[in-house]
Design an enzyme around this catalytic site. Structure first.
Site, PDB file in Angstrom:
ATOM      1  N   SER A   1       0.831  -1.202   0.000  1.00 20.89           N
ATOM      2  CA  SER A   1       0.000   0.000   0.000  1.00 20.89           C
ATOM      3  C   SER A   1       0.868   1.255   0.000  1.00 20.89           C
ATOM      4  CB  SER A   1      -0.871  -0.029   1.270  1.00 20.89           C
ATOM      5  OG  SER A   1      -1.614   1.162   1.408  1.00 20.89           O
TER       6      SER A   1
ATOM      7  N   SER B   1       8.763  10.070   9.825  1.00 24.08           N
ATOM      8  CA  SER B   1       7.678  11.012   9.532  1.00 24.08           C
ATOM      9  C   SER B   1       8.058  12.396  10.034  1.00 24.08           C
ATOM     10  CB  SER B   1       6.405  10.553  10.242  1.00 24.08           C
ATOM     11  OG  SER B   1       5.469  11.607  10.286  1.00 24.08           O
TER      12      SER B   1
ATOM     13  N   TYR C   1       2.412   7.733  17.671  1.00 21.37           N
ATOM     14  CA  TYR C   1       3.008   7.681  16.322  1.00 21.37           C
ATOM     15  C   TYR C   1       4.244   8.591  16.257  1.00 21.37           C
ATOM     16  CZ  TYR C   1       3.277   8.471  11.238  1.00 21.37           C
ATOM     17  OH  TYR C   1       3.704   8.576   9.935  1.00 21.37           O
TER      18      TYR C   1
ATOM     19  N   LYS D   1       8.145   7.560  15.776  1.00 20.84           N
ATOM     20  CA  LYS D   1       8.807   8.030  14.552  1.00 20.84           C
ATOM     21  C   LYS D   1      10.078   8.806  14.912  1.00 20.84           C
ATOM     22  CE  LYS D   1       6.438   6.189  11.346  1.00 20.84           C
ATOM     23  NZ  LYS D   1       7.029   5.420  10.256  1.00 20.84           N
TER      24      LYS D   1
ATOM     25  N   THR E   1      -1.984   8.705   0.639  1.00 25.26           N
ATOM     26  CA  THR E   1      -1.944   7.240   0.686  1.00 25.26           C
ATOM     27  C   THR E   1      -3.181   6.736   1.423  1.00 25.26           C
ATOM     28  OG1 THR E   1      -0.783   7.224   2.798  1.00 25.26           O
ATOM     29  CG2 THR E   1       0.598   7.240   0.819  1.00 25.26           C
TER      30      THR E   1
HETATM   31  N1  LIG Z   1       1.736   9.160   3.612  1.00 25.95           N
HETATM   32  C1  LIG Z   1       2.324  10.119   4.321  1.00 25.95           C
HETATM   33  O1  LIG Z   1       2.070  11.315   4.148  1.00 25.95           O
HETATM   34  C2  LIG Z   1       3.340   9.768   5.359  1.00 25.95           C
HETATM   35  C3  LIG Z   1       3.882  10.812   6.100  1.00 25.95           C
HETATM   36  C4  LIG Z   1       4.844  10.500   7.052  1.00 25.95           C
HETATM   37  C5  LIG Z   1       5.262   9.201   7.233  1.00 25.95           C
HETATM   38  N2  LIG Z   1       4.688   8.201   6.503  1.00 25.95           N
HETATM   39  C6  LIG Z   1       5.166   6.841   6.752  1.00 25.95           C
HETATM   40  O2  LIG Z   1       5.229   6.133   5.548  1.00 25.95           O
HETATM   41  C7  LIG Z   1       5.059   4.737   5.775  1.00 25.95           C
HETATM   42  C8  LIG Z   1       4.030   4.202   4.809  1.00 25.95           C
HETATM   43  O3  LIG Z   1       2.777   4.793   5.116  1.00 25.95           O
HETATM   44  P1  LIG Z   1       1.647   5.054   4.031  1.00 25.95           P
HETATM   45  O4  LIG Z   1       1.268   6.473   4.136  1.00 25.95           O
HETATM   46  O5  LIG Z   1       2.058   4.493   2.735  1.00 25.95           O
HETATM   47  O6  LIG Z   1       0.449   4.227   4.689  1.00 25.95           O
HETATM   48  P2  LIG Z   1      -0.366   2.920   4.192  1.00 25.95           P
HETATM   49  O7  LIG Z   1      -0.915   3.180   2.851  1.00 25.95           O
HETATM   50  O8  LIG Z   1      -1.305   2.607   5.291  1.00 25.95           O
HETATM   51  O9  LIG Z   1       0.747   1.809   4.124  1.00 25.95           O
HETATM   52  C9  LIG Z   1       1.296   1.277   5.290  1.00 25.95           C
HETATM   53  C10 LIG Z   1       1.783  -0.112   5.007  1.00 25.95           C
HETATM   54  O10 LIG Z   1       2.340  -0.647   6.224  1.00 25.95           O
HETATM   55  C11 LIG Z   1       1.768  -1.933   6.423  1.00 25.95           C
HETATM   56  N3  LIG Z   1       1.804  -2.337   7.820  1.00 25.95           N
HETATM   57  C12 LIG Z   1       1.278  -1.729   8.904  1.00 25.95           C
HETATM   58  N4  LIG Z   1       1.497  -2.456  10.005  1.00 25.95           N
HETATM   59  C13 LIG Z   1       2.169  -3.563   9.600  1.00 25.95           C
HETATM   60  C14 LIG Z   1       2.678  -4.697  10.267  1.00 25.95           C
HETATM   61  N5  LIG Z   1       2.520  -4.883  11.575  1.00 25.95           N
HETATM   62  N6  LIG Z   1       3.316  -5.638   9.547  1.00 25.95           N
HETATM   63  C15 LIG Z   1       3.482  -5.499   8.212  1.00 25.95           C
HETATM   64  N7  LIG Z   1       3.020  -4.442   7.525  1.00 25.95           N
HETATM   65  C16 LIG Z   1       2.367  -3.489   8.216  1.00 25.95           C
HETATM   66  C17 LIG Z   1       0.359  -1.797   5.901  1.00 25.95           C
HETATM   67  O11 LIG Z   1      -0.223  -3.085   5.706  1.00 25.95           O
HETATM   68  P3  LIG Z   1      -1.841  -3.258   5.634  1.00 25.95           P
HETATM   69  O12 LIG Z   1      -2.250  -2.828   4.278  1.00 25.95           O
HETATM   70  O13 LIG Z   1      -2.010  -4.708   5.898  1.00 25.95           O
HETATM   71  O14 LIG Z   1      -2.418  -2.383   6.709  1.00 25.95           O
HETATM   72  C18 LIG Z   1       0.649  -1.055   4.608  1.00 25.95           C
HETATM   73  O15 LIG Z   1       1.129  -1.948   3.639  1.00 25.95           O
HETATM   74  C19 LIG Z   1       4.652   4.593   7.238  1.00 25.95           C
HETATM   75  O16 LIG Z   1       5.773   4.211   7.999  1.00 25.95           O
HETATM   76  C20 LIG Z   1       4.216   6.002   7.612  1.00 25.95           C
HETATM   77  O17 LIG Z   1       4.408   6.271   8.969  1.00 25.95           O
HETATM   78  C21 LIG Z   1       3.725   8.451   5.577  1.00 25.95           C
END
Ligand SMILES: NC(=O)c1ccc[n+]([C@@H]2O[C@H](COP(=O)([O-])OP(=O)(O)OC[C@H]3O[C@@H](n4cnc5c(N)ncnc54)[C@H](OP(=O)(O)O)[C@@H]3O)[C@@H](O)[C@H]2O)c1
Length: 323
Positions: free
Chosen positions: A49, A170, A196, A200, A231
């Protein structure tokens, strides 16, 4: 950098958003991502994802053998299929791993027969709405963002020799100071945003500590933050933010760009222990009072060792093996 860019960067709003990326990318070296990753094996956690999917896709497009670490078999298989449909020659392997479970990580590593890991991308993450404890008795963000990645890195250290480790942290961590005791407090009301942000922040410090520890093996460890990207995770966890920001959010590919670049680019060879945003080293401290002291850093290391179990001392205070 011009005074105008400096002001926009300080605003955060016009830096973490899509306009920030578009402004920053003008300084990117052209061709940095034109890298063949053929013959390299790369692990991406949370690859089904958002940013993780983009990372797996970007690595597959460059010819890497990509190991997608996902906790949900169905979502993992769908993501794998989607990348394969786009890149028919892609070498993808799906592994069902729950990064919040020590047993799941140990079992994955025990069955992982690849001899060499070139890239390990710690991307899996989440922002829980309520307190959840894992089977190991850990709060979910502590387990997923910190203890799981620590254990996975340590278990793969031999295979990672000469490789690169990247933590997707993050910008939310800027609000918090490293506070190991607060991170472990499992009582009273639960604030998922605070949990969170604290974990982070801890990821950024952990990356610095691991960089020090793993340098003998020539492994680089860096952390980055993606800004604000559209996302499924953001839509689900921060629905109001999602609505207000709308098209100002970065695309997932823009959010994943720096992590992908850290994984493949020649110009970062040998650079380790740094915090990056839009392909630049940035300070991990924006606000006064958020800089941790040495003792707190040592506490974090000792905590990871203790909670991941089975490495060195079981003491909660700094041990001999600290970096
Ligand atoms: N998007 C942003 O603006 C943003 C900003 C700052 C930081 N981040 C960081 O970027 C990373 C990706 O986030 P995203 O925005 O892409 O969110 P996302 O679309 O929810 O993707 C998160 C991914 O992590 C997986 N995950 C969560 N817990 C898990 C576990 N225990 N074991 C294995 N996989 C697990 C989820 O699996 P499931 O699909 O099974 O839930 C999903 O594949 C995260 O670390 C987040 O903190 C994102």
């Amino acid at each position: 950098m011009t005074w105008w860019n400096r002001i926009l960067d300080k605003s955060i709003l016009f830096s973490f958003d899509r306009s920030g990326y578009q402004r920053h990318e003008r300084a990117f070296l052209s061709g940095s991502l034109d890298v063949s990753m053929e013959g390299r094996s790369c692990l991406v956690s949370g690859a089904n994802s958002g940013l993780g999917f983009e990372l797996a896709r970007g690595l597959a497009a460059r010819g890497a053998a990509v190991h997608m670490l996902c906790r949900n078999p169905q979502r993992g298989a769908q993501a794998k299929q989607a990348i394969q449909a786009e890149h028919s020659a892609a070498q993808l392997q799906l592994h069902i791993v729950d990064l919040s479970s020590l047993a799941s990580i140990r079992s994955f590593v025990a069955g992982f027969e690849i001899n060499r890991v070139d890239v390990l991308l710690h991307n899996a993450g989440l922002l829980p709405l309520r307190r959840e404890l894992t089977a190991d008795g850990l709060e979910l963000t502590v387990a997923t963002h910190l203890v799981g990645p620590f254990l996975l890195t340590r278990l793969l250290a031999e295979k990672l020799a000469g490789g690169r480790v990247v933590f997707v942290s993050s910008g939310g961590m800027y609000a918090k100071r490293l506070d190991v005791e607060a991170m472990l407090r499992n009582e009273g009301s639960y604030d998922g945003v605070a949990a969170y942000a604290m974990t982070k922040r801890a990821q950024v410090v952990l990356a610095e500590l691991l960089a020090e520890q793993l340098k003998q093996r020539n492994i680089t460890v860096n952390s980055m933050h993606p800004g604000w990207a559209a996302t499924p995770g953001v839509e689900r966890s921060l629905p109001r933010f999602w609505t207000v920001m709308g098209k100002r959010l970065r695309t997932p590919a823009q959010g994943a760009d720096t992590a992908l670049w850290l994984a493949v680019a020649a110009e970062v060879e040998g650079l380790s222990g740094r915090f990056w945003f839009d392909r630049e080293v940035v300070s991990p401290y924006l606000f006064p009072g958020t800089r941790e002291d040495e003792l707190e850093r040592r506490r974090l290391w000792a905590l990871c060792e203790r909670l991941a179990g089975g490495f060195t001392s079981a003491a909660s205070e700094p041990s001999d093996s600290e970096p």
